[in-house]
Design an enzyme around this catalytic site. Structure first.
Site, PDB file in Angstrom:
ATOM      1  N   ARG A  51       0.797  -1.229   0.000  1.00  0.00           N
ATOM      2  CA  ARG A  51       0.000   0.000   0.000  1.00  0.00           C
ATOM      3  C   ARG A  51       0.828   1.277   0.000  1.00  0.00           C
ATOM      4  O   ARG A  51       0.423   2.271  -0.572  1.00  0.00           O
ATOM      5  CB  ARG A  51      -0.897   0.005   1.241  1.00  0.00           C
ATOM      6  CG  ARG A  51      -2.277  -0.527   0.941  1.00  0.00           C
ATOM      7  CD  ARG A  51      -3.154  -0.383   2.138  1.00  0.00           C
ATOM      8  NE  ARG A  51      -2.457  -0.860   3.339  1.00  0.00           N
ATOM      9  CZ  ARG A  51      -3.070  -1.153   4.463  1.00  0.00           C
ATOM     10  NH1 ARG A  51      -4.375  -1.017   4.559  1.00  0.00           N
ATOM     11  NH2 ARG A  51      -2.406  -1.592   5.508  1.00  0.00           N
ATOM     12  N   LYS A 147       0.780 -19.064   5.948  1.00  0.00           N
ATOM     13  CA  LYS A 147      -0.117 -19.456   7.034  1.00  0.00           C
ATOM     14  C   LYS A 147      -0.602 -18.193   7.743  1.00  0.00           C
ATOM     15  O   LYS A 147       0.089 -17.180   7.676  1.00  0.00           O
ATOM     16  CB  LYS A 147       0.582 -20.412   7.986  1.00  0.00           C
ATOM     17  CG  LYS A 147       1.455 -19.748   9.052  1.00  0.00           C
ATOM     18  CD  LYS A 147       1.840 -20.718  10.124  1.00  0.00           C
ATOM     19  CE  LYS A 147       2.288 -19.963  11.347  1.00  0.00           C
ATOM     20  NZ  LYS A 147       2.729 -20.734  12.462  1.00  0.00           N
ATOM     21  N   LYS A 181      12.767 -26.913   6.113  1.00  0.00           N
ATOM     22  CA  LYS A 181      13.964 -27.087   6.947  1.00  0.00           C
ATOM     23  C   LYS A 181      14.749 -28.305   6.469  1.00  0.00           C
ATOM     24  O   LYS A 181      14.175 -29.354   6.187  1.00  0.00           O
ATOM     25  CB  LYS A 181      13.573 -27.292   8.414  1.00  0.00           C
ATOM     26  CG  LYS A 181      13.096 -26.027   9.101  1.00  0.00           C
ATOM     27  CD  LYS A 181      12.723 -26.356  10.541  1.00  0.00           C
ATOM     28  CE  LYS A 181      12.041 -25.211  11.225  1.00  0.00           C
ATOM     29  NZ  LYS A 181      12.948 -24.154  11.677  1.00  0.00           N
ATOM     30  N   GLU A 215       9.725 -23.825  22.611  1.00  0.00           N
ATOM     31  CA  GLU A 215      10.283 -22.486  22.419  1.00  0.00           C
ATOM     32  C   GLU A 215      10.516 -21.841  23.778  1.00  0.00           C
ATOM     33  O   GLU A 215       9.806 -22.158  24.741  1.00  0.00           O
ATOM     34  CB  GLU A 215       9.302 -21.620  21.614  1.00  0.00           C
ATOM     35  CG  GLU A 215       9.057 -22.129  20.208  1.00  0.00           C
ATOM     36  CD  GLU A 215       8.003 -21.295  19.499  1.00  0.00           C
ATOM     37  OE1 GLU A 215       8.388 -20.398  18.742  1.00  0.00           O
ATOM     38  OE2 GLU A 215       6.810 -21.529  19.738  1.00  0.00           O
ATOM     39  N   HIS A 239       2.597 -27.437  11.684  1.00  0.00           N
ATOM     40  CA  HIS A 239       3.981 -27.917  11.777  1.00  0.00           C
ATOM     41  C   HIS A 239       4.092 -29.318  12.383  1.00  0.00           C
ATOM     42  O   HIS A 239       4.745 -30.199  11.825  1.00  0.00           O
ATOM     43  CB  HIS A 239       4.837 -26.956  12.611  1.00  0.00           C
ATOM     44  CG  HIS A 239       4.777 -25.538  12.136  1.00  0.00           C
ATOM     45  ND1 HIS A 239       4.754 -25.195  10.803  1.00  0.00           N
ATOM     46  CD2 HIS A 239       4.760 -24.375  12.805  1.00  0.00           C
ATOM     47  CE1 HIS A 239       4.706 -23.889  10.698  1.00  0.00           C
ATOM     48  NE2 HIS A 239       4.709 -23.361  11.893  1.00  0.00           N
ATOM     49  N   LYS A 330       5.333 -22.467  24.490  1.00  0.00           N
ATOM     50  CA  LYS A 330       6.141 -21.256  24.597  1.00  0.00           C
ATOM     51  C   LYS A 330       6.672 -21.153  26.022  1.00  0.00           C
ATOM     52  O   LYS A 330       6.106 -21.735  26.944  1.00  0.00           O
ATOM     53  CB  LYS A 330       5.276 -20.029  24.323  1.00  0.00           C
ATOM     54  CG  LYS A 330       4.517 -20.120  23.018  1.00  0.00           C
ATOM     55  CD  LYS A 330       4.914 -19.025  22.100  1.00  0.00           C
ATOM     56  CE  LYS A 330       4.311 -19.181  20.743  1.00  0.00           C
ATOM     57  NZ  LYS A 330       5.317 -19.245  19.702  1.00  0.00           N
TER      58      LYS A 330
HETATM   59  P1  NAD Z   1       2.568  -7.104   8.026  1.00  0.00           P
HETATM   60  O1  NAD Z   1       1.360  -6.514   8.661  1.00  0.00           O
HETATM   61  O2  NAD Z   1       3.901  -6.751   8.575  1.00  0.00           O
HETATM   62  O3  NAD Z   1       2.578  -6.697   6.487  1.00  0.00           O
HETATM   63  C1  NAD Z   1       1.424  -6.668   5.709  1.00  0.00           C
HETATM   64  C2  NAD Z   1       1.753  -6.165   4.323  1.00  0.00           C
HETATM   65  O4  NAD Z   1       0.541  -6.175   3.578  1.00  0.00           O
HETATM   66  C3  NAD Z   1       2.309  -4.757   4.255  1.00  0.00           C
HETATM   67  O5  NAD Z   1       3.297  -4.720   3.258  1.00  0.00           O
HETATM   68  C4  NAD Z   1       1.094  -3.929   3.798  1.00  0.00           C
HETATM   69  O6  NAD Z   1       1.441  -2.785   3.038  1.00  0.00           O
HETATM   70  C5  NAD Z   1       0.397  -4.933   2.921  1.00  0.00           C
HETATM   71  N1  NAD Z   1      -1.023  -4.620   2.773  1.00  0.00           N
HETATM   72  C6  NAD Z   1      -1.962  -4.570   3.748  1.00  0.00           C
HETATM   73  N2  NAD Z   1      -3.163  -4.240   3.214  1.00  0.00           N
HETATM   74  C7  NAD Z   1      -2.965  -4.077   1.906  1.00  0.00           C
HETATM   75  C8  NAD Z   1      -3.804  -3.703   0.814  1.00  0.00           C
HETATM   76  N3  NAD Z   1      -5.115  -3.441   0.978  1.00  0.00           N
HETATM   77  N4  NAD Z   1      -3.254  -3.639  -0.405  1.00  0.00           N
HETATM   78  C9  NAD Z   1      -1.955  -3.906  -0.603  1.00  0.00           C
HETATM   79  N5  NAD Z   1      -1.112  -4.245   0.373  1.00  0.00           N
HETATM   80  C10 NAD Z   1      -1.605  -4.321   1.615  1.00  0.00           C
HETATM   81  O7  NAD Z   1       2.322  -8.663   8.001  1.00  0.00           O
HETATM   82  P2  NAD Z   1       3.431  -9.842   7.954  1.00  0.00           P
HETATM   83  O8  NAD Z   1       3.851 -10.137   9.351  1.00  0.00           O
HETATM   84  O9  NAD Z   1       4.485  -9.514   6.966  1.00  0.00           O
HETATM   85  O10 NAD Z   1       2.557 -11.085   7.483  1.00  0.00           O
HETATM   86  C11 NAD Z   1       2.132 -11.281   6.142  1.00  0.00           C
HETATM   87  C12 NAD Z   1       1.454 -12.637   6.031  1.00  0.00           C
HETATM   88  O11 NAD Z   1       2.383 -13.656   6.369  1.00  0.00           O
HETATM   89  C13 NAD Z   1       0.279 -12.820   6.987  1.00  0.00           C
HETATM   90  O12 NAD Z   1      -0.675 -13.646   6.373  1.00  0.00           O
HETATM   91  C14 NAD Z   1       0.905 -13.552   8.168  1.00  0.00           C
HETATM   92  O13 NAD Z   1      -0.052 -14.330   8.859  1.00  0.00           O
HETATM   93  C15 NAD Z   1       1.896 -14.432   7.445  1.00  0.00           C
HETATM   94  N6  NAD Z   1       3.021 -14.871   8.266  1.00  0.00           N
HETATM   95  C16 NAD Z   1       3.868 -13.963   8.825  1.00  0.00           C
HETATM   96  C17 NAD Z   1       4.946 -14.401   9.559  1.00  0.00           C
HETATM   97  C18 NAD Z   1       5.922 -13.429  10.172  1.00  0.00           C
HETATM   98  O14 NAD Z   1       6.921 -13.898  10.732  1.00  0.00           O
HETATM   99  N7  NAD Z   1       5.721 -12.146  10.079  1.00  0.00           N
HETATM  100  C19 NAD Z   1       5.165 -15.774   9.751  1.00  0.00           C
HETATM  101  C20 NAD Z   1       4.285 -16.689   9.150  1.00  0.00           C
HETATM  102  C21 NAD Z   1       3.222 -16.208   8.410  1.00  0.00           C
END
Ligand code: NAD
Length: 482
Positions: A51, A147, A181, A215, A239, A330
């Protein structure tokens, strides 16, 4: 031994959510490492789409920052500058029309197109629909989804159906990073590339299996997210289930995506329902410097579990009578993931010393990846035949003569598999649904019974009740230690 790099073909990879936490911490540093390893051509394009309104140059600086911070790369690294030349950015609204034409104009023809949905699952449908509607994705394109894949069977089905409106199963890569992994894949190598283990790999010779993912961290920082899922949704349904499948499945006829996933699916379908007596859930209390779960989750009344232990029975010929005990939590004593297969004792002992002599094979997933096989030998010295159990211990890094520096992490490997078009290490839609179908009644029973998790001390091995789960079967958990 230096790991062999098999280059992939040229690609355009679009990361929806390119400015997000996952992209910064895992995806972009991982891509940089594969670039450094020479795994993809320097014509490849990586396009962030999110965004934030910014141009290519600003996003490149953002990527530089992320790779330096999370990839441990020095600021002025020359290769990093070369990598940044591959990076572009499109400001896009996933649920609106802004940016999509721009994205379309950036996509090259004649190269692989992959779209990583690193955004909230609520946006998957919007993105899939627009990729198809704007003619950006074609029949060869791949999409990668993160996920959580649903929070129960109903939502998982809905998500599958949403994606299926625009993409066929062969285009959908559902990431469970555990499957990426190195040691998890090694489970298949150990089982199916050696003759030693497979003949004993059944309830006739195996007493039981323990799978532990422990963890030391709590949920502070992401407490409100975690509080809506809990250990069963966050760890067990995905997992631990995948680990259980790799240990329990029949040998696939070939190391082929559908052959492997067919066998995993059969295991999930053979899982017996878990009754309340066979499951313990826990919640960590305040301890040391740390706050209690309810404080971290910002929900004083929370009934969500930060720990779960269960006895799982697999109703098939191979495993009837040999239970699998799973536990994850955890704020436990140590960070460790391991699978321990305890074999039965020999049917008859010719030594009258009363020493228990069950062999045990422990596969360590982290830390210090390796295998340990406990065998009985004679204790040296005169004075009769005394037996002692000793470990045959192998650390993979040592055995292979490397320090692990060139072993790709899970995300790197999985992204390269997407480009290669290999789905073996990704979950198929029916696997995910079957796993929810098994988990749902457990969660429903907790919710309708309004039961509370058992308290456990931070830094412990989990609640006392979890010990009893094994004691009543005359077994004991392995100690949780790093
Ligand atoms: P985040 O909130 O940090 O990032 C979200 C991203 O989505 C941002 O880049 C934002 O700009 C974009 N976004 C949100 N709404 C939008 C829209 N309407 N149009 C375009 N872009 C939009 O989230 P994250 O932690 O990076 O997680 C992303 C996905 O990965 C989620 O589904 C989360 O469950 C999954 N996930 C994250 C992790 C992690 O370690 N962060 C681990 C496993 C899974």
């Amino acid at each position: 031994m230096v790991s062999r790099v098999i280059p992939v073909d040229d690609f355009d990879l679009v990361i929806f959510g390119g400015t997000g936490d996952l992209a910064h911490r895992k995806i972009l540093p991982g891509l940089y490492r594969r670039f450094l390893a020479g795994q993809f051509p320097d014509t490849a394009r990586i396009i962030g789409a999110a965004r934030t309104k910014q141009d290519d140059a600003a996003f490149r600086e953002e990527v530089r920052g992320a790779v330096v911070k999370f990839g441990g790369v020095p600021e002025g690294d020359e290769n990093l500058t070369a990598f940044l030349n591959l990076i572009g950015y499109v400001a896009i609204d996933a649920s609106g029309e802004d940016g999509w034409q721009d994205l379309k104009s950036r996509m090259r023809s004649g190269v692989i197109h992959a779209f990583y949905f690193s955004v909230a699952p609520s946006l998957f449908g919007d993105i899939a629909q627009r990729l198809a509607g704007y003619g950006i994705a074609d029949a060869d394109s791949r999409i990668v989804v993160e996920k959580p894949f649903g929070r129960d069977l109903t939502t998982a089905r809905e998500l599958n159906a949403t994606l299926a409106r625009h993409f066929v199963e062969e285009q959908i890569y559902r990431i469970d990073h555990y499957l990426g992994k190195e040691t998890v894949q090694n489970l298949m190598a150990v089982r199916f590339a050696n003759i030693l283990f497979e003949p004993l790999w059944n309830a006739q010779y195996v007493d039981h299996v323990q799978i532990t993912v422990a963890e030391t961290v709590g949920v502070a920082g992401r407490g409100s997210y975690y509080d809506r899922s809990g250990a069963i949704r966050d760890m067990v349904q995905n997992h631990l289930m995948q680990l259980l499948c790799l240990i329990a499945m029949e040998p696939p006829y070939h190391f082929d995506p559908n052959a492997v996933r067919d066998e995993k699916l059969k295991v999930i379908r053979a899982l017996e329902p878990v009754g309340p007596d066979d499951i313990v859930r826990g919640q960590y209390q305040a301890g040391g410097e740390g706050a209690a779960y309810v404080t971290d989750a910002e929900n004083p009344d929370s009934r969500t579990e930060s720990y779960v232990a269960m006895k799982v029975r697999i109703a098939n010929w191979r495993w009837q009578g040999a239970p699998f005990y799973l536990r994850t939590g955890k704020k436990l004593r140590a960070r460790t993931s391991e699978i321990a297969i305890t074999f039965k004792e020999p049917p008859h002992s010719i030594f009258d010393d009363g020493v228990p002599r069950a062999n045990q094979l422990v596969i360590r997933l982290q830390p210090n990846e390796g295998m340990n096989l406990k065998v009985m030998i004679k204790e040296p010295g005169p004075g009769g035949m005394r037996l002692v159990q000793v470990p045959l211990d192998m650390t993979f890094a040592e055995a292979l003569g490397n320090d692990g520096a060139d072993v790709p992490d899970a995300y790197e490997r999985l992204i390269m598999d997407v480009i290669r078009g290999n789905q073996t290490l990704f979950m198929r839609g029916d696997e995910v649904e079957a796993a929810w179908a098994w988990t749902d009644p457990i969660i429903e029973a907790w919710e309708t019974g309004k039961t509370r998790p058992e308290p456990y001390d931070a830094g412990s091995s989990g609640p006392e009740e979890a010990l009893r789960l094994l004691h009543r079967d005359n077994r004991r958990w392995r100690e949780i230690r790093a």
